[in-house]
Motif scaffolding. Structure first.
Motif, short mmCIF file in Angstrom:
data_model
loop_
_atom_site.label_atom_id
_atom_site.label_comp_id
_atom_site.label_asym_id
_atom_site.label_seq_id
_atom_site.Cartn_x
_atom_site.Cartn_y
_atom_site.Cartn_z
N LEU A 144 0.83 -1.20 0.00
CA LEU A 144 0.00 0.00 0.00
C LEU A 144 0.87 1.25 0.00
CD1 LEU A 144 -2.76 1.34 0.15
CD2 LEU A 144 -2.67 1.11 2.65
N SER A 145 1.91 1.24 0.81
CA SER A 145 2.82 2.39 0.87
C SER A 145 3.50 2.62 -0.47
CB SER A 145 3.88 2.17 1.95
OG SER A 145 3.30 2.04 3.23
N THR A 146 3.87 1.52 -1.12
CA THR A 146 4.50 1.62 -2.44
C THR A 146 3.56 2.23 -3.45
OG1 THR A 146 5.84 -0.35 -1.96
CG2 THR A 146 5.68 0.35 -4.26
N LEU A 147 2.30 1.83 -3.39
CA LEU A 147 1.29 2.37 -4.30
C LEU A 147 1.14 3.87 -4.13
CD1 LEU A 147 -0.89 1.76 -6.42
CD2 LEU A 147 -2.51 1.42 -4.53
N VAL A 148 1.12 4.33 -2.87
CA VAL A 148 0.99 5.77 -2.60
C VAL A 148 2.23 6.52 -3.07
CG1 VAL A 148 0.73 7.52 -0.81
CG2 VAL A 148 -0.55 5.37 -0.65
N ILE A 149 3.41 5.96 -2.79
CA ILE A 149 4.66 6.60 -3.20
C ILE A 149 4.75 6.67 -4.72
CG2 ILE A 149 7.17 6.28 -3.29
CD1 ILE A 149 7.04 5.28 -0.41
N CYS A 150 4.35 5.60 -5.40
CA CYS A 150 4.34 5.61 -6.87
C CYS A 150 3.41 6.70 -7.39
CB CYS A 150 3.90 4.25 -7.41
SG CYS A 150 5.19 3.00 -7.42
N GLY A 151 2.23 6.82 -6.78
CA GLY A 151 1.28 7.84 -7.20
C GLY A 151 1.84 9.24 -7.04
N LEU A 152 2.48 9.49 -5.90
CA LEU A 152 3.07 10.81 -5.65
C LEU A 152 4.24 11.06 -6.60
CD1 LEU A 152 3.03 10.86 -1.74
CD2 LEU A 152 1.66 12.30 -3.27
N LEU A 177 7.45 9.52 1.65
CA LEU A 177 6.14 10.17 1.57
C LEU A 177 6.24 11.67 1.84
CD1 LEU A 177 3.96 7.48 3.40
CD2 LEU A 177 3.85 8.08 0.96
N ILE A 183 5.61 14.71 -0.91
CA ILE A 183 4.53 15.67 -0.65
C ILE A 183 5.07 17.10 -0.69
CG2 ILE A 183 2.96 16.55 1.14
CD1 ILE A 183 2.49 13.63 1.98
#
Length: 237
Positions: free
Chosen positions: A117-125, A207, A211
């Motif tokens: 999940l963290s990887t998915l968020v980092i990829c998105g950012l 993250l 951001i």
């Protein structure tokens, strides 16, 4: 192109690992897994083409159609880029899976839900930052006759600083420490390592860093667009 690079990496690292079992913490399997994952993530970024489109339409006079519509220009191009990335997602996934079988390596991947999940968020950012960077270069066409050189320089630099060319873990520790202050470290290298179950201690830093950089470029793009659009006559420059 990215997956052809994986083949070259397979040949090169195959020769290197023929004489040793571990290089900078990588085994042959983890090294090839890194390249396959990194190429998959890199293919998700279609923002370079969007930046080129913005530049061409500004120079050609077609950009005015976005300016007269009641919509956010940046949001429109983000949506367009996401649409292209999603369309290509299944093809890139199939290509990545095929390379696993072609290389005949024991593919290394983490199954930790939090890490995934963290990887998915980092990829998105990370992809959002790349969109902002390419949008910025694209709107520079309001001022410069040709932004193609900027795009070419950016693309070449990105190959190295994002970890697409070689894993950043092979670089000296001091260089890695400096690169952690910049967003590029977290676009391909960190997500790839996380998906292999490595570098999980860098999730929070990644993250926060992404951001901050996204907010900084959001403000830069907003101010730059507001200032340069006044120079546009709507029929090209």
């Amino acid at each position: 192109m990215y997956y052809f690079k994986d083949y070259l990496a397979y040949v090169l690292w195959g020769a290197i690992f023929d004489n040793r079992a571990v290089v900078a913490g990588f085994t042959f399997n983890t090294m090839i897994s890194y390249y396959i994952i990194g190429s998959f993530i890199a293919q998700l970024d279609q923002s370079s083409g969007t930046g080129g489109q913005i530049s061409r339409e500004i120079r050609g006079g077609q950009f005015s159609k976005y300016m007269v519509r009641p919509m956010g220009v940046f949001g429109y191009f983000v949506s367009q880029t996401v649409g292209v990335s999603v369309f290509l997602l299944s093809f890139n996934l199939i290509a990545a899976v095929l390379w696993v079988f072609v290389f005949r390596v024991k593919f290394v991947i983490s199954y930790n839900p939090f890490t995934l999940l963290s990887t998915l968020v980092i990829c998105g950012l990370g992809l959002l930052f790349m969109m902002q960077l390419n949008f910025y270069i694209g709107i520079l066409a309001f001022k410069f006759l040709d932004t193609g050189m900027f795009m070419m320089i950016k693309d070449n630099i990105m190959q190295f600083v994002t970890g697409s060319l070689i894993p950043l873990g092979l670089l000296p520790t001091l260089v890695q420490d400096i690169m952690r202050y910049f967003p590029f470290y977290y676009i391909i290298y960190l997500p790839s390592m996380l998906l292999m179950g490595e570098n999980e201690g860098e999730i929070t830093v990644g993250l926060v860093t992404l951001i901050i950089w996204n907010l900084a470029f959001w403000l830069l793009n907003k101010l730059t667009y507001k200032r340069l659009r006044t120079k546009y006559d709507g029929v090209g420059i």
